[in-house]
Enzyme design. Structure first.
Site, PDB file in Angstrom:
ATOM      1  N   HIS A 233       0.915  -1.137   0.054  1.00 18.48           N
ATOM      2  CA  HIS A 233      -0.024  -0.027   0.008  1.00 18.48           C
ATOM      3  C   HIS A 233       0.952   1.096   0.019  1.00 18.48           C
ATOM      4  O   HIS A 233       1.808   1.441  -0.871  1.00 18.48           O
ATOM      5  CB  HIS A 233      -0.775  -0.085   1.152  1.00 18.48           C
ATOM      6  CG  HIS A 233      -2.139   0.922   1.338  1.00 18.48           C
ATOM      7  ND1 HIS A 233      -2.342   1.516   0.281  1.00 18.48           N
ATOM      8  CD2 HIS A 233      -2.909   1.200   2.319  1.00 18.48           C
ATOM      9  CE1 HIS A 233      -3.544   2.527   0.617  1.00 18.48           C
ATOM     10  NE2 HIS A 233      -3.586   2.042   1.754  1.00 18.48           N
ATOM     11  N   HIS A 273      -2.266  -2.389  -9.605  1.00 15.99           N
ATOM     12  CA  HIS A 273      -3.249  -1.916  -8.811  1.00 15.99           C
ATOM     13  C   HIS A 273      -4.644  -2.794  -8.567  1.00 15.99           C
ATOM     14  O   HIS A 273      -4.905  -3.514  -9.816  1.00 15.99           O
ATOM     15  CB  HIS A 273      -3.813  -0.476  -9.224  1.00 15.99           C
ATOM     16  CG  HIS A 273      -4.527   0.494  -8.065  1.00 15.99           C
ATOM     17  ND1 HIS A 273      -5.750   0.330  -7.917  1.00 15.99           N
ATOM     18  CD2 HIS A 273      -4.056   1.505  -7.065  1.00 15.99           C
ATOM     19  CE1 HIS A 273      -5.996   1.170  -6.692  1.00 15.99           C
ATOM     20  NE2 HIS A 273      -4.992   1.705  -6.334  1.00 15.99           N
ATOM     21  N   ASP A 324       2.228   5.756  -6.547  1.00 19.05           N
ATOM     22  CA  ASP A 324       3.546   5.583  -5.738  1.00 19.05           C
ATOM     23  C   ASP A 324       4.706   5.553  -6.486  1.00 19.05           C
ATOM     24  O   ASP A 324       5.885   5.863  -6.216  1.00 19.05           O
ATOM     25  CB  ASP A 324       3.516   4.340  -5.119  1.00 19.05           C
ATOM     26  CG  ASP A 324       2.745   4.504  -3.478  1.00 19.05           C
ATOM     27  OD1 ASP A 324       2.540   5.440  -3.175  1.00 19.05           O
ATOM     28  OD2 ASP A 324       1.837   3.219  -3.293  1.00 19.05           O
TER      29      ASP A 324
HETATM   30  N1  ACO Z   1       5.153  -6.232 -10.192  1.00 15.70           N
HETATM   31  C1  ACO Z   1       5.178  -7.632 -10.576  1.00 15.70           C
HETATM   32  N2  ACO Z   1       3.918  -8.263 -10.967  1.00 15.70           N
HETATM   33  C2  ACO Z   1       2.910  -7.749 -10.473  1.00 15.70           C
HETATM   34  C3  ACO Z   1       2.727  -6.557  -9.836  1.00 15.70           C
HETATM   35  C4  ACO Z   1       4.036  -5.888  -9.362  1.00 15.70           C
HETATM   36  N3  ACO Z   1       3.939  -4.834  -9.078  1.00 15.70           N
HETATM   37  N4  ACO Z   1       1.347  -6.163  -9.327  1.00 15.70           N
HETATM   38  C5  ACO Z   1       0.792  -7.271  -9.762  1.00 15.70           C
HETATM   39  N5  ACO Z   1       1.612  -8.110 -10.297  1.00 15.70           N
HETATM   40  C6  ACO Z   1       1.159  -9.408 -11.289  1.00 15.70           C
HETATM   41  C7  ACO Z   1       1.031 -10.520 -10.082  1.00 15.70           C
HETATM   42  O1  ACO Z   1       2.027 -11.174  -9.949  1.00 15.70           O
HETATM   43  C8  ACO Z   1      -0.218 -11.308 -10.532  1.00 15.70           C
HETATM   44  O2  ACO Z   1       0.219 -12.253 -11.787  1.00 15.70           O
HETATM   45  P1  ACO Z   1      -0.116 -13.736 -11.866  1.00 15.70           P
HETATM   46  O3  ACO Z   1      -1.593 -13.528 -11.985  1.00 15.70           O
HETATM   47  O4  ACO Z   1       0.644 -14.084 -12.941  1.00 15.70           O
HETATM   48  O5  ACO Z   1       0.273 -14.212 -10.696  1.00 15.70           O
HETATM   49  C9  ACO Z   1      -1.073 -10.275 -11.216  1.00 15.70           C
HETATM   50  O6  ACO Z   1      -0.142  -9.152 -11.701  1.00 15.70           O
HETATM   51  C10 ACO Z   1      -1.890  -9.839 -10.346  1.00 15.70           C
HETATM   52  O7  ACO Z   1      -1.816  -9.292  -8.918  1.00 15.70           O
HETATM   53  P2  ACO Z   1      -2.524  -9.496  -7.773  1.00 15.70           P
HETATM   54  O8  ACO Z   1      -1.262  -9.684  -6.640  1.00 15.70           O
HETATM   55  O9  ACO Z   1      -3.306 -10.630  -7.645  1.00 15.70           O
HETATM   56  O10 ACO Z   1      -3.182  -8.145  -7.732  1.00 15.70           O
HETATM   57  P3  ACO Z   1      -3.823  -7.564  -6.415  1.00 15.70           P
HETATM   58  O11 ACO Z   1      -4.821  -6.616  -6.890  1.00 15.70           O
HETATM   59  O12 ACO Z   1      -4.016  -8.501  -5.266  1.00 15.70           O
HETATM   60  O13 ACO Z   1      -2.486  -6.492  -5.860  1.00 15.70           O
HETATM   61  C11 ACO Z   1      -1.073  -4.938  -5.609  1.00 15.70           C
HETATM   62  C12 ACO Z   1      -2.397  -5.299  -6.053  1.00 15.70           C
HETATM   63  C13 ACO Z   1      -0.775  -5.353  -4.171  1.00 15.70           C
HETATM   64  C14 ACO Z   1      -1.296  -3.385  -5.617  1.00 15.70           C
HETATM   65  C15 ACO Z   1      -0.064  -5.355  -6.513  1.00 15.70           C
HETATM   66  O14 ACO Z   1      -0.205  -5.069  -7.932  1.00 15.70           O
HETATM   67  C16 ACO Z   1       1.405  -5.005  -6.005  1.00 15.70           C
HETATM   68  O15 ACO Z   1       1.957  -5.843  -5.302  1.00 15.70           O
HETATM   69  N6  ACO Z   1       1.924  -4.045  -6.395  1.00 15.70           N
HETATM   70  C17 ACO Z   1       3.140  -3.517  -5.931  1.00 15.70           C
HETATM   71  C18 ACO Z   1       3.141  -2.638  -4.517  1.00 15.70           C
HETATM   72  C19 ACO Z   1       2.485  -1.298  -4.782  1.00 15.70           C
HETATM   73  O16 ACO Z   1       3.225  -0.532  -5.585  1.00 15.70           O
HETATM   74  N7  ACO Z   1       1.663  -1.037  -3.765  1.00 15.70           N
HETATM   75  C20 ACO Z   1       0.985   0.383  -4.070  1.00 15.70           C
HETATM   76  C21 ACO Z   1      -0.433   0.108  -4.549  1.00 15.70           C
HETATM   77  S1  ACO Z   1      -1.127   1.826  -4.835  1.00 15.70           S
HETATM   78  C22 ACO Z   1      -1.473   2.307  -3.124  1.00 15.70           C
HETATM   79  O17 ACO Z   1      -1.727   1.490  -2.396  1.00 15.70           O
HETATM   80  C23 ACO Z   1      -1.150   3.624  -2.885  1.00 15.70           C
END
Ligand code: ACO
Length: 387
Positions: A233, A273, A324
């Site tokens: 987050h 996201h 971010d």
């Molecule tokens: N880097 C690489 N792969 C990613 C990323 C990432 N940043 N984000 C998502 N993916 C991939 C996952 O590996 C997954 O792939 P798969 O289906 O092959 O396993 C797919 O995209 C879906 O990801 P989920 O984790 O299911 O998506 P979720 O909605 O649960 O997660 C989250 C959202 C937590 C923001 C995720 O994108 C993430 O971890 N991002 C990095 C952390 C980040 O930047 N957080 C800030 C978010 S904005 C905020 O809160 C202010």
């Protein structure tokens, strides 16, 4: 998701399973709306691009809390209230003095906000006007906590808050000990506007869950700070800067660096996201701001690394940046320490948290989902002495 796509999910007792509550509507809110397909964000009906262009953070605070943009007089009234509440109770300042210099600034902020509740006579008064006053106090005091702790950990005395000027101006002044330039103040103010609210994100949901038990505003905001701290987050902005600095230290090619991370199964912070399936509109605004800042400073490398990472993530994973990603290089170009990025996010988001709490309490219902039990059953109890 368009409003007409929303269906009432529970009309009977059958539970609905949605891991991570994905796609679940838990409550109604008039505060902000995200169109994840189009990449749009609105606060109370106003497009984020228009607010970033034309509104100050204080106007957005008023808008979120009251539902309409303020008149000149209303804005002046809010500013005066905020200015008059900036100083910390002495025991809270002592907590900051006694915090370890190497403590996580979000842990310090969480602790200090919790402590503020101990010294507010109205902490447990749940009347609306008392809650509105607490919202102003929390908003006014969070910047003082962040700036005071930062100075103390660097061996400097905290600087008393100004009794005038905007929140952006006062925060940068308390942090650096000198008045910020107009450009830095405006850039910082836009960052605050962009982070002020964002639907039912994890920290806002946390605050509403806590509020829904009819616990107090300090408890709810302290809990929200705890949720924002996590790197999935708000903590992601600090991780983004770590990555950019690591690329720079290693003299690495940003594209190769990111490909290697992905090959190792790691996530790249600042991308992806739960709601946006396209570019986060806040990231687009911040991208343009950091480009301008970099050109003015004659230091393009952070922007160039960021753009190379963005291209690589699009090519390799078809994933776009979130707020971010570019906020990291924006704050860094403003001379802010990376571990203050997430507290600054909290400074702004406290506007959203407190407004959501007012909305929650105006029509409260306990938030209480269920878990699917997947543990064992029918085990025979064995008394302690026989185990
Ligand atoms: N880097 C690489 N792969 C990613 C990323 C990432 N940043 N984000 C998502 N993916 C991939 C996952 O590996 C997954 O792939 P798969 O289906 O092959 O396993 C797919 O995209 C879906 O990801 P989920 O984790 O299911 O998506 P979720 O909605 O649960 O997660 C989250 C959202 C937590 C923001 C995720 O994108 C993430 O971890 N991002 C990095 C952390 C980040 O930047 N957080 C800030 C978010 S904005 C905020 O809160 C202010």
């Amino acid at each position: 998701m368009a409003d007409q796509d929303v269906t009432e999910l529970t009309k009977n007792d059958a539970p609905i399973k949605a891991r991570g509550l994905e796609g679940v509507i838990a409550l109604e809110s008039e505060l902000s709306f995200i169109d994840g397909q189009k990449g749009e964000l609105i606060y109370r009906g106003y497009d984020i691009n228009d607010l970033a262009d034309g509104a100050s953070f204080e106007e957005v605070v008023y808008l979120l809390a009251n539902g309409s943009l303020p008149t000149q007089d209303e804005l002046e009234g809010l500013k005066q209230e905020l200015q008059s509440e900036r100083a910390l109770p002495a025991p809270v300042l002592d907590i900051l003095r006694n915090s370890p210099d190497d403590a996580h600034p979000m842990a310090v902020l969480r602790t200090a906000v919790s402590a503020l509740g101990l010294y507010d006579d109205e902490a447990d008064v749940m009347e609306e006007m008392a809650n509105r006053r607490k919202a102003v106090r929390i908003l006014a005091q969070i910047p003082t906590i962040i700036a005071s702790f930062d100075r103390l950990r660097k061996g400097k005395e905290p600087i008393a808050p100004l009794d005038h000027g905007s929140m952006a101006h006062n925060f940068l002044y308390m942090l650096n000990g000198e008045k910020p330039g107009k450009a830095a103040e405006r850039t910082f103010d836009v960052c605050l506007v962009l982070h002020a609210d964002h639907g039912l994100n994890a920290s806002t949901f946390t605050s509403r869950v806590i509020g829904s038990t009819l616990s107090d505003m300090y408890s709810a905001v302290a809990g929200a700070i705890g949720a924002l701290k996590g790197k999935l987050h708000g903590g992601a902005n600090r991780e983004v800067m770590r990555m950019l600095l690591d690329i720079d230290d290693q003299g690495a090619d940003p594209a190769e660096y990111v490909k290697q991370r992905l090959a190792e199964g790691e996530r790249v912070m600042g991308f992806g996201h739960r709601v946006y399936k396209t570019m986060d509109p806040r990231a687009a605004i911040l991208r343009d701001m950091v480009k301008d800042l970099s050109e003015e400073a004659g230091e393009m490398k952070w922007y160039e690394y960021s753009m190379a990472i963005l291209e690589t993530m699009r090519n390799e994973k078809s994933i776009d940046p979130n707020v971010d990603f570019f906020s990291a290089s924006t704050y860094y170009q403003l001379g802010l320490d990376p571990d203050l990025f997430t507290p600054i996010f909290a400074l702004s988001r406290s506007a959203g948290w407190t407004s959501h709490l007012l909305e929650q309490w105006a029509d409260n219902r306990l938030i209480r989902p269920r878990a699917q039990y997947v543990g064992e059953r029918d085990k025979t109890f064995v008394p302690l002495e026989d185990r």
